[in-house]
Design an enzyme around this catalytic site. Structure first.
Site, PDB file in Angstrom:
ATOM      1  N   TRP A  26      17.397 -41.741 -23.861  1.00 28.60           N
ATOM      2  CA  TRP A  26      17.699 -42.420 -25.112  1.00 28.60           C
ATOM      3  C   TRP A  26      18.784 -43.474 -24.919  1.00 28.60           C
ATOM      4  O   TRP A  26      18.709 -44.284 -24.011  1.00 28.60           O
ATOM      5  CB  TRP A  26      18.048 -41.407 -26.213  1.00 28.60           C
ATOM      6  CG  TRP A  26      16.901 -40.529 -26.602  1.00 28.60           C
ATOM      7  CD1 TRP A  26      16.646 -39.262 -26.145  1.00 28.60           C
ATOM      8  CD2 TRP A  26      15.818 -40.845 -27.496  1.00 28.60           C
ATOM      9  NE1 TRP A  26      15.499 -38.768 -26.696  1.00 28.60           N
ATOM     10  CE2 TRP A  26      14.966 -39.718 -27.543  1.00 28.60           C
ATOM     11  CE3 TRP A  26      15.495 -41.956 -28.278  1.00 28.60           C
ATOM     12  CZ2 TRP A  26      13.812 -39.668 -28.326  1.00 28.60           C
ATOM     13  CZ3 TRP A  26      14.346 -41.919 -29.061  1.00 28.60           C
ATOM     14  CH2 TRP A  26      13.521 -40.783 -29.086  1.00 28.60           C
ATOM     15  N   SER A  27      19.834 -43.462 -25.743  1.00 31.27           N
ATOM     16  CA  SER A  27      20.808 -44.556 -25.718  1.00 31.27           C
ATOM     17  C   SER A  27      21.760 -44.519 -24.538  1.00 31.27           C
ATOM     18  O   SER A  27      22.552 -45.460 -24.374  1.00 31.27           O
ATOM     19  CB  SER A  27      21.604 -44.581 -27.020  1.00 31.27           C
ATOM     20  OG  SER A  27      20.787 -45.044 -28.071  1.00 31.27           O
ATOM     21  N   THR A  28      21.716 -43.492 -23.727  1.00 31.55           N
ATOM     22  CA  THR A  28      22.451 -43.553 -22.467  1.00 31.55           C
ATOM     23  C   THR A  28      21.928 -44.719 -21.632  1.00 31.55           C
ATOM     24  O   THR A  28      22.590 -45.185 -20.707  1.00 31.55           O
ATOM     25  CB  THR A  28      22.349 -42.208 -21.718  1.00 31.55           C
ATOM     26  OG1 THR A  28      22.879 -41.180 -22.573  1.00 31.55           O
ATOM     27  CG2 THR A  28      23.134 -42.195 -20.433  1.00 31.55           C
TER      28      THR A  28
END
Length: 388
Positions: free
Chosen positions: A71-73
């Protein structure tokens, strides 16, 4: 009992036994299914642990090289692309975005500068018009709509988390300057030369070693409605236009798309390696990726505020730098307020602390309900710093 508390595999320097303990406790006490954690100190891997299951049915063990959608990592590595270009003098972070992407000047955005994109301050947290997942997978359509839209708020004045749009905004500038989408640019410049197991999107050949994401605990319809009732239109646009969860992220269409803000696939070792570039002040594996000055630029705070998208859920002010979140007084990435990192929806994270020379990557497949500061991640960060 053995199914609930699986054996943990890998290496852990005795000095960091607390990290292993916290990792094991995540399985025993915090509902972990399958996960991995990796830590580097001065560029040397001191923790590399994995365990559990790669699927909800517990039929596949989590292996040393299991990949998972983070995801946003993904946003930190995407920002790294822009910082490499800026470090080479090819991109000016204080120049108007329209200098590189002329169409972007529409709807009063001619004064929006590149640093506004990197710091979630462009006012383009989500599209105003309905935008389906299938449309999100269309790079040209999504970037054209973002270029044409009017900002939700005055750019540069406040941060508002650009959940999906971040990857298209920063990514299109990378493409306009370099000729490559972020995934290809990162592979050419960083992950290929360093042998880092991170991709934006998932090559079809890697499907067999990829973990299945599992939905977070269910939230009642009334609780969900109450949460959304507190959100501003910009926040709803950012988080629910379109809406995506584990089912969508497990699909071949999601994995085949270029979503630089949300569909990076990685091992924990890969996340730790990418953040080790920052922790090593630009150098990792004997290769200089960024200058020390560029690393300092990455963590230039752009102003603390209650985020216009995530503020309701987080409950306190935060500060976004140029592509990463600062640990700040809240200690999201440890006690050093100038440490920084990025979380992914459901739990994953990357962390860098140049003062300590430390980086960490954590990935998992059973998603928690939070976008930031999952209890499993927090336990690992606290254990890491207790050992330093």
């Amino acid at each position: 009992m053995s199914e609930q508390v699986p054996q943990v595999h890998g290496h852990c320097d005795p000095r960091f036994a607390a990290v292993r303990t916290a990792f094991e406790e995540n399985f025993r006490d915090r509902g972990e299914l399958g996960a991995a954690v990796s830590v580097t100190v001065d560029g040397v891997t001191v923790v590399d642990l994995w365990g559990g299951w790669a699927d909800g049915g517990r039929t596949r063990a989590w292996e040393r090289d299991t990949l998972v959608n983070v995801w946003s990592t993904s946003k930190g590595p995407t920002a790294l692309c822009a910082h490499i270009l800026a470090d080479r003098g090819l991109l000016d972070l204080d120049a108007p975005v329209a200098a590189y992407w002329p169409e972007f000047a529409a709807a009063g955005k001619e004064r929006v500068v590149v640093r506004h994109l990197l710091s979630h301050r462009a006012g383009l947290a989500g599209l105003r018009e309905p935008h389906s997942l299938e449309q999100l997978y269309d790079w040209e359509l999504t970037t054209a709509r973002l270029a044409a839209m009017e900002p939700w708020w005055e750019p540069g004045t406040r941060s508002g988390y650009h959940a999906f749009s971040y990857g298209f905004l920063v990514g299109e500038v990378v493409r306009r300057v370099s000729g490559l989408l972020p995934g290809a640019f990162l592979e050419r410049e960083v992950t290929g030369p360093l042998g880092v197991d991170f991709t934006i999107g998932l090559p079809e050949k890697e499907t067999g070693r990829t973990a299945e994401l599992v939905h977070p605990p269910t939230v009642s319809t009334s609780e969900q409605a109450a949460t959304f009732s507190q959100l501003a239109p910009a926040a709803i646009a950012a988080l629910a236009n379109p809406m995506a969860g584990a089912t969508e992220a497990n699909s071949p269409a999601w994995r085949a798309a270029e979503l630089p803000a949300a569909n990076g696939h990685a091992t924990a070792r890969a996340i730790a390696a990418l953040y080790a570039i920052f922790a090593g002040r630009g150098t990792y594996g004997g290769r200089r990726v960024l200058s020390p000055e560029a690393v300092e630029r990455v963590r230039e705070g752009q102003g603390s505020c209650r985020d216009l998208v995530l503020g309701v859920g987080i409950g306190h002010d935060t500060e976004i730098a140029l592509g990463v979140w600062l640990s700040g007084p809240n200690g999201s990435y440890g006690p050093n307020p100038r440490a920084f990192g990025h979380d992914g929806y459901g739990g994953s994270c990357g962390l860098a602390d140049p003062e300590a020379g430390v980086s960490m990557g954590y990935v998992m497949n059973r998603m928690g309900p939070r976008i930031v500061d999952d209890p499993r991640k927090t336990a690992l960060v606290e254990a890491l710093y207790s050992a330093l």
